[in-house]
Design a protein around this motif. Structure first.
Motif, mmCIF file in Angstrom:
data_model
loop_
_atom_site.group_PDB
_atom_site.id
_atom_site.type_symbol
_atom_site.label_atom_id
_atom_site.label_comp_id
_atom_site.label_asym_id
_atom_site.label_seq_id
_atom_site.Cartn_x
_atom_site.Cartn_y
_atom_site.Cartn_z
ATOM 1 N N PRO A 181 -88.488 30.592 -24.386
ATOM 2 C CA PRO A 181 -87.665 29.650 -23.936
ATOM 3 C C PRO A 181 -86.413 30.168 -22.742
ATOM 4 C CG PRO A 181 -87.973 28.769 -25.780
ATOM 5 C CD PRO A 181 -88.572 30.105 -25.784
ATOM 6 N N LEU A 203 -95.108 27.918 -24.614
ATOM 7 C CA LEU A 203 -94.241 26.961 -25.511
ATOM 8 C C LEU A 203 -93.536 25.819 -24.952
ATOM 9 C CD1 LEU A 203 -92.009 30.037 -26.548
ATOM 10 C CD2 LEU A 203 -93.772 29.062 -27.773
ATOM 11 N N ASN A 204 -93.519 24.758 -25.809
ATOM 12 C CA ASN A 204 -92.843 23.551 -25.378
ATOM 13 C C ASN A 204 -93.443 22.680 -24.614
ATOM 14 O OD1 ASN A 204 -90.424 23.945 -26.690
ATOM 15 N ND2 ASN A 204 -89.277 24.729 -25.222
ATOM 16 N N LYS A 249 -94.882 20.225 -24.996
ATOM 17 C CA LYS A 249 -94.845 18.618 -25.404
ATOM 18 C C LYS A 249 -93.679 18.261 -25.185
ATOM 19 C CE LYS A 249 -98.754 17.803 -28.601
ATOM 20 N NZ LYS A 249 -99.036 19.018 -29.101
ATOM 21 N N LYS A 250 -92.728 19.235 -24.533
ATOM 22 C CA LYS A 250 -91.352 18.715 -24.600
ATOM 23 C C LYS A 250 -90.924 18.680 -23.181
ATOM 24 C CE LYS A 250 -90.141 20.817 -29.028
ATOM 25 N NZ LYS A 250 -90.232 22.192 -29.233
ATOM 26 N N GLY A 251 -91.999 18.764 -22.145
ATOM 27 C CA GLY A 251 -91.496 18.310 -20.783
ATOM 28 C C GLY A 251 -91.517 19.733 -19.796
ATOM 29 N N PRO A 252 -91.770 19.312 -18.613
ATOM 30 C CA PRO A 252 -91.912 20.493 -17.521
ATOM 31 C C PRO A 252 -90.866 21.510 -17.670
ATOM 32 C CG PRO A 252 -91.474 18.407 -16.616
ATOM 33 C CD PRO A 252 -91.709 18.108 -17.969
ATOM 34 N N ALA A 253 -89.448 20.791 -17.852
ATOM 35 C CA ALA A 253 -88.209 21.717 -17.586
ATOM 36 C C ALA A 253 -88.179 22.792 -18.454
ATOM 37 C CB ALA A 253 -86.902 20.876 -17.586
ATOM 38 N N VAL A 254 -88.725 22.597 -19.800
ATOM 39 C CA VAL A 254 -88.462 23.622 -20.796
ATOM 40 C C VAL A 254 -89.650 24.394 -21.241
ATOM 41 C CG1 VAL A 254 -86.244 22.501 -21.472
ATOM 42 C CG2 VAL A 254 -88.624 21.703 -22.582
ATOM 43 N N THR A 272 -82.011 27.632 -22.625
ATOM 44 C CA THR A 272 -82.106 26.546 -21.855
ATOM 45 C C THR A 272 -80.925 25.723 -21.451
ATOM 46 O OG1 THR A 272 -83.176 24.915 -22.845
ATOM 47 C CG2 THR A 272 -84.744 26.487 -22.055
ATOM 48 N N SER A 273 -80.343 25.471 -22.748
ATOM 49 C CA SER A 273 -79.322 24.576 -22.468
ATOM 50 C C SER A 273 -78.003 25.198 -21.898
ATOM 51 C CB SER A 273 -79.042 24.156 -23.906
ATOM 52 O OG SER A 273 -78.795 25.411 -24.987
ATOM 53 N N ARG A 278 -81.532 22.475 -15.505
ATOM 54 C CA ARG A 278 -82.856 22.993 -15.837
ATOM 55 C C ARG A 278 -83.929 22.307 -15.469
ATOM 56 N NH1 ARG A 278 -81.834 21.972 -22.561
ATOM 57 N NH2 ARG A 278 -82.557 19.907 -22.186
ATOM 58 N N LEU A 279 -84.006 21.224 -15.104
ATOM 59 C CA LEU A 279 -85.099 20.445 -14.719
ATOM 60 C C LEU A 279 -85.394 21.126 -13.179
ATOM 61 C CD1 LEU A 279 -87.271 18.311 -14.636
ATOM 62 C CD2 LEU A 279 -85.546 16.833 -13.879
ATOM 63 N N TYR A 286 -91.562 13.093 -12.123
ATOM 64 C CA TYR A 286 -90.068 13.082 -12.334
ATOM 65 C C TYR A 286 -89.260 12.835 -11.135
ATOM 66 C CZ TYR A 286 -92.576 14.509 -16.522
ATOM 67 O OH TYR A 286 -93.568 14.675 -17.289
ATOM 68 N N TYR A 346 -85.668 11.614 -12.014
ATOM 69 C CA TYR A 346 -84.838 12.700 -12.500
ATOM 70 C C TYR A 346 -84.431 14.000 -11.889
ATOM 71 C CZ TYR A 346 -85.492 10.268 -16.804
ATOM 72 O OH TYR A 346 -85.416 9.235 -17.839
#
Lengths: 626, 451
Positions: free
Chosen positions: A50, A80-81, A83-88, A433-434, A439-440, A548, A551
């Motif tokens: 990430p 990775l990630n 399932k958690k969305g394109p940004a991450v 990422t945080s 990050r989007l 998106y 967003y």
């Protein structure tokens, strides 16, 4: 001897810096302690993850080497990630620790304008606060207009295993003992940092029935936008998973005082984001187990250093060797594990990154740049990103051009460097990422859209690649138009199709563009309605941007707000002592960091919104802006 | 450093004492120069001293001087308060003698501004100081005090903490994707927390709307044909509370005819001349204005004469008013009624007689019932008291609802996190924890001089 640019250190930062300078047609000398350790991966056998994986994409977009090189040496690749969305989402590749440096060395050797020299640099030639070259251990002077220091952990490095402390680098190489003293004399604040690495064990001594399999993704994935993967995804080398248990924790607790860290043998500050197993057991006392990944280091079995080793990810420790044996043998599947290399902690000197400009040039010495662990970061990717920027900016300075400074809404590399020069570090800095507010916008998929243009402008991306990007952008535009114009009507077969996808039936006509906003409809479903002869990369961009849209717009708006503050420059000559009512902590921080803009000032920890208001009012009164 | 400022901190007028306050690093030595008594530069902080203020060897006033040293003062600077005893003329003389020493007269709100800028109070507290000064009733004062002590701030902080914890779990999941042992965030968990937060933010907004009533009073419009008894109802309401009928300029352009208190809540009664002449073309503008007033009002008292049948005029009025905020007052119920409460199903109806105390009391109980005044009074309020705060809270509610919608629509967690972060920031903006440059510039201009 005279070069335009000298790069000191052949790690991930040094390689990128040297290549960037040489590719920009500047005569470049790369000085390294040991040519066989160029682009070495002394810690984990992987690149990406990430945020970090996105940095590698950014490096590739800008014309750096890490992405391409990692693609050549991949053992296993995973997205990775998902399932958690394109940004991450981000790529992470297990890398062959033999092939990676080999390939990088090949690239360096084939690069024109670039020479490599084995030596230790012990001093800098500085005249009138300007760099003029370096002095080697044997007192040889080498002159240059710019110097980039990418010394990694080699400044006064000490290896620690339990109470045992020895001088030297990860492979027992010699460290540079004087350079940090010289930097101190030049006015740099020196920090002492620490990092650690887990034990390596013989891959043939593991009971694989007792550990679980972790494979890569079953598809070809590459860091580079130019697609030149050389690994076969059908023959990926797997990793394995095991766990610590109560017994392991008991051993650790019992011997805690013997570890370098808890025994008080370490002066340096370790990374919060990559704690040692001792730390984990102490800090999370109620956790029954911790995950450990068993990762192969190479596919080349004959190699002495890495051929047979398994890296125990998550098990870094500074316990004495006999305790390490006990600890490892308490793990399921590793009861009979044979050690090839013991875990160790390493201490090293770093400079205070707040003494850098955003171009990575030091504020104290003109023409001197620093990148990588010397700036207090951890991680191959963070190092490479900085190395590339330092190389680009040292070259641009020679060309009398403005430096390339990536903004926080443009690149993780921009976030990283801004954090370094604005906030400084107290422990080795890891990109997360945080840490990115937008990050989007800083996605894995759009790194080329964000940064290739810059790569082309600075001359690291060739015309052919640039034309490819332009074509991609045009295709995206075209597809946008098509989707907006093409409409479908509530016919039975269409509504049946939608129902099958779990989407509600149409009542009125709808554009494909609007249809794509439905979460359950993908661009590949749209392909069932009209023919779309576009590259997958184009389809992906369009899908993400439409789905998106709201967003992304919001993120862009927020970023604009930040840029507005960013455009409010703080004059160089400002005297913070003259500004009434600023809190004393804020005053001290502002004096120390001397932010270039109000936005940067607002990101300094210890500078509160109230201080920013006062600063703004003061600047307004001075008439710096309306 | 910042200069020294001075202002008369008590209301101007005839009072037993008035206080002149001076803040700044030289304030103690400046007053000491003017003071006859002990050496103020040598006294302990937070002590009171008796003496005289003199100028050119002439004694101006007999005073008590309070010395408060930095940093534990309202502005965090050295503060001296001079308690003057000689009435307005002496107080003004004291002020003038301080101004003559080169001290600057404080701008509106400057003491509070300094307190805010020096980090002594946060934004909501600064706003509360303003409210406190301007509060007209005891309830409003209590509310301002609650806010001044930071109750609203700590409540909002508690909401932010919940979001922060949720976000932290999401972030850990994202940055450490393969650590299966870490608490994995699930749709249910996000939804649960979001829904709890929504309830809490809603509650805060609702209470805040009550808070607005407490602070600003209930904007009340009395309408009805001529001679139905409007003015006697007004007089009776006012007379009951022995309030003084004054022409006070309201917060809007409206003229408030009277200000009545019911259980500590102000009823601002607004002139509605113009509504009755709906057919007169010349006064159309006036009528439109009055119709707007009906829309803006918190409470409409529609007065009807129960001894007469409804006229066209009455029907028009009934059409214009919003049922929920209207009380139909059937007046003159001592005469033979032609209208009864039954005919106004769905409305709040009160039968009254302008001459009877019972009638007025039943009207008052109805008002209390509609506005839930008992509840307002008893709750330990954590309410937002101005438009800025309220609108930020409404925005926070919207972004939170967007997060919930996202979760329901199976949007990926990184999108939901964006809405959660926005909610977190908006709540932070209310209490000045998130930076927004718009607020600061306009904030302090509204402050009363002195505090």
């Amino acid at each position: 001897m005279k070069y335009e640019i000298i790069v000191v250190g052949g790690g991930h930062a040094g390689c990128e810096a040297a290549l960037a300078c040489a590719r920009k047609n500047h005569s470049t000398l790369l000085i390294t302690g040991n040519i066989n350790n160029i682009a070495d991966m002394p810690c984990n056998p992987s690149i990406g993850g990430p945020a970090k994986g996105i940095v590698v994409r950014e490096i590739d977009a800008l014309g750096g080497e890490m992405g391409r090189n990692a693609d050549k040496a991949a053992l296993q690749v995973k997205m990775l990630n998902t399932k958690k969305g394109p940004a991450v989402q981000a790529l992470r590749a297990q890398e062959d620790k033999i092939i990676y440096p080999q390939e990088m060395l090949k690239t360096l050797k084939n690069q024109s304008n670039l020479e490599i020299k084995e030596a230790l640099v012990e001093d800098l030639i500085v005249k009138d606060k300007k760099i003029e070259g370096v002095i080697l251990e044997n007192n040889t002077k080498i002159f240059s207009s710019a110097v980039i220091l990418t010394t990694g952990t080699y400044l006064k490095s000490k290896i620690l295993v339990g109470s045992n402390k020895t001088s030297g680098g990860p492979h027992g190489e010699r460290e540079s003992n004087y350079l940090s003293e010289k930097l101190k004399k030049l006015g740099f604040n020196i920090l002492r940092l620490k990092t650690g690495t887990p034990p390596r064990i013989d891959k043939n001594s593991i009971d694989y029935d007792k550990v679980s399999l972790e494979s890569g993704d079953d598809m070809e994935l590459t860091f580079s936008f130019d697609k030149n993967a050389s690994y076969n995804y059908k023959k990926q080398i797997p990793c394995y998973l095991t766990y610590t248990n109560e017994k392991t924790h008991d051993i650790i607790r019992k011997h805690l005082k013997e570890s370098s860290m808890y025994g008080g043998y370490v002066e340096g500050v370790g990374p919060r984001y990559c704690p040692s197993i001792e730390d984990k057991v102490v800090r999370f006392a109620d956790k029954e187990r911790h995950q450990l990944f068993l990762e192969p280091e190479s596919s080349i079995e004959e190699d002495e250093t890495y051929g047979k080793t398994i890296y125990i990810q998550g098990f870094s420790t500074s316990m004495p060797e006999y305790v390490q044996e006990e600890m490892v043998h308490s793990l399921k599947g590793l009861e009979k594990a044979k050690f090839i290399k013991y875990a160790y902690a390493i201490e090293y000197d770093a400079i205070d990154s707040k003494q850098l400009k955003k171009s990575l040039e030091t504020k104290l010495v003109e023409g001197l740049y620093t990148a990588g662990q010397i700036n207090g970061t951890s991680g191959y990717e963070e190092a490479a990103g900085q190395g590339l920027i330092a190389g680009i900016n040292a070259s641009l300075k020679l060309e009398k051009k403005e430096p390339l400074i990536l903004k926080r809404n443009e690149a993780y590399i921009g976030v990283l460097i801004d954090d370094l020069v604005t906030k400084g570090v107290t422990d080795p800095y890891r990109l997360l990422t945080s840490r990115a507010e937008y990050r989007l916008l800083l996605r894995h998929d759009n790194a080329d859209m964000r940064l290739r243009e810059y790569g082309y402008q600075v001359g690291l991306i060739n015309c052919e690649k640039y034309m490819k990007l332009k074509e991609k952008k045009q295709n995206i535009e075209k597809l946008y138009q098509i989707l907006k114009e093409q409409r479908i009507t509530p016919k039975k077969e269409i509504n049946d199709y939608l129902e099958k996808k779990g989407s509600s039936p149409l009542k009125d006509g709808i554009s494909l563009y609007d249809l794509l906003k439905r979460p359950e409809i993908s661009i590949y479903d749209v392909k069932d309605f009209i023919e779309l002869d576009y590259d997958d990369n184009v389809l992906e961009q369009v899908e993400i941007n439409i789905r998106y849209e709201g967003y992304i717009e919001k993120a862009n708006k927020d970023a604009e707000k930040m840029l507005n503050l960013e455009s409010k420059k703080i004059p160089n000559d400002i005297d913070y002592n003259l500004i009434p009512n600023i809190a004393s902590e804020a005053r001290q921080k502002l004096n120390e960091i001397r932010p270039e803009t109000l936005a940067q000032a607002s990101r300094i920890s210890g500078v509160n919104p109230a201080d920013i208001s006062i600063l703004m009012i003061y600047l307004k009164k001075r008439g710096n802006y309306e | 450093m910042e200069d020294n400022i001075v202002a008369i901190s008590t209301a101007i007028g005839v009072g037993a004492i008035s206080i002149v306050r001076i803040s700044g690093k030289d304030s103690i030595s400046i007053i000491n120069d003017l003071f006859v008594g002990c050496d103020l530069t040598k006294v302990a902080s937070h002590t009171i001293h008796y003496g005289y203020i003199k100028e050119n060897d002439k004694i101006i006033d007999e005073v008590l001087v309070t010395v408060m040293k930095s940093p534990k003062t309202f502005t965090t600077e050295d503060i001296v308060e001079v308690n003057c005893h000689g009435g307005i003329i002496a107080t003004n003389k004291v002020l003038k003698s301080i101004l003559n020493k080169g001290v600057r007269l404080a701008e509106a709100g400057e003491f509070t501004k300094r307190a805010f800028l020096n980090g002594r109070i946060d934004l909501t507290q600064a706003e509360a100081v303003m409210d406190l000064i301007e509060s007209k009733t005891d309830s409003a004062r209590n509310q301002a005090v609650n806010q001044l002590t930071g109750k609203i701030s700590s409540y909002i902080e508690s909401l932010r903490l919940k979001i922060k914890n949720l976000l932290a779990t999401i972030e850990v999941n994202i940055d450490y994707p393969e650590y299966y042992d870490i608490e994995q965030i699930t749709i249910e968990k996000v939804k649960k927390v979001c829904q709890e937060l929504e309830v809490e933010i809603n509650q805060m907004i609702d209470e805040s709307k009550n808070g607005k009533i407490i602070k600003e009073g209930i904007k009340t419009v009395i309408v009805g044909r001529p001679n139905v008894g409007k003015s006697s109802i007004l007089n009776n309401l006012i007379g009951e509370d022995k309030a003084i009928v004054t022409d006070i300029e309201g917060t809007t352009r409206d003229i408030i005819e009277g200000n009545i208190q019911i259980d500590g809540i102000a009823l601002n009664i607004i002139d509605t001349a113009g509504i009755r002449k709906t057919t007169n073309k010349i006064e159309e503008i006036g009528v439109q204005k009055s119709l707007n007033l009906l829309k803006e009002a918190d409470l409409i008292l529609l007065v009807l004469n129960s001894s007469e049948s409804l006229t066209e005029n009455d029907y028009n009025l009934l059409k214009e008013v919003n049922k929920d905020k209207t009380i139909i007052v059937l007046n003159k119920n001592d005469l033979k009624p032609k209208l009864t409460e039954k005919e106004f199903d769905g409305y709040n109806v009160v039968s009254t007689n302008t001459l009877s105390i019972e009638g007025v009391n039943s009207l008052k109980s109805k008002i209390k019932e509609i506005f839930n005044l008992e509840k307002i009074k008893s709750s330990d309020r954590t309410s937002l008291t101005n438009i800025r705060q309220l609108s930020l809270a409404e925005q926070a509610k919207k972004t939170l609802q967007s997060a919930i919608k996202g979760v329901n629509n199976h949007l990926p967690i990184d999108m939901v996190a964006i809405d959660l972060k926005a909610t977190f920031d908006l709540l932070g903006e209310i209490i000045g924890k998130t930076y927004s440059d718009e607020i600061i510039n306009h904030l302090f201009e509204n402050f009363c001089v002195g505090k």
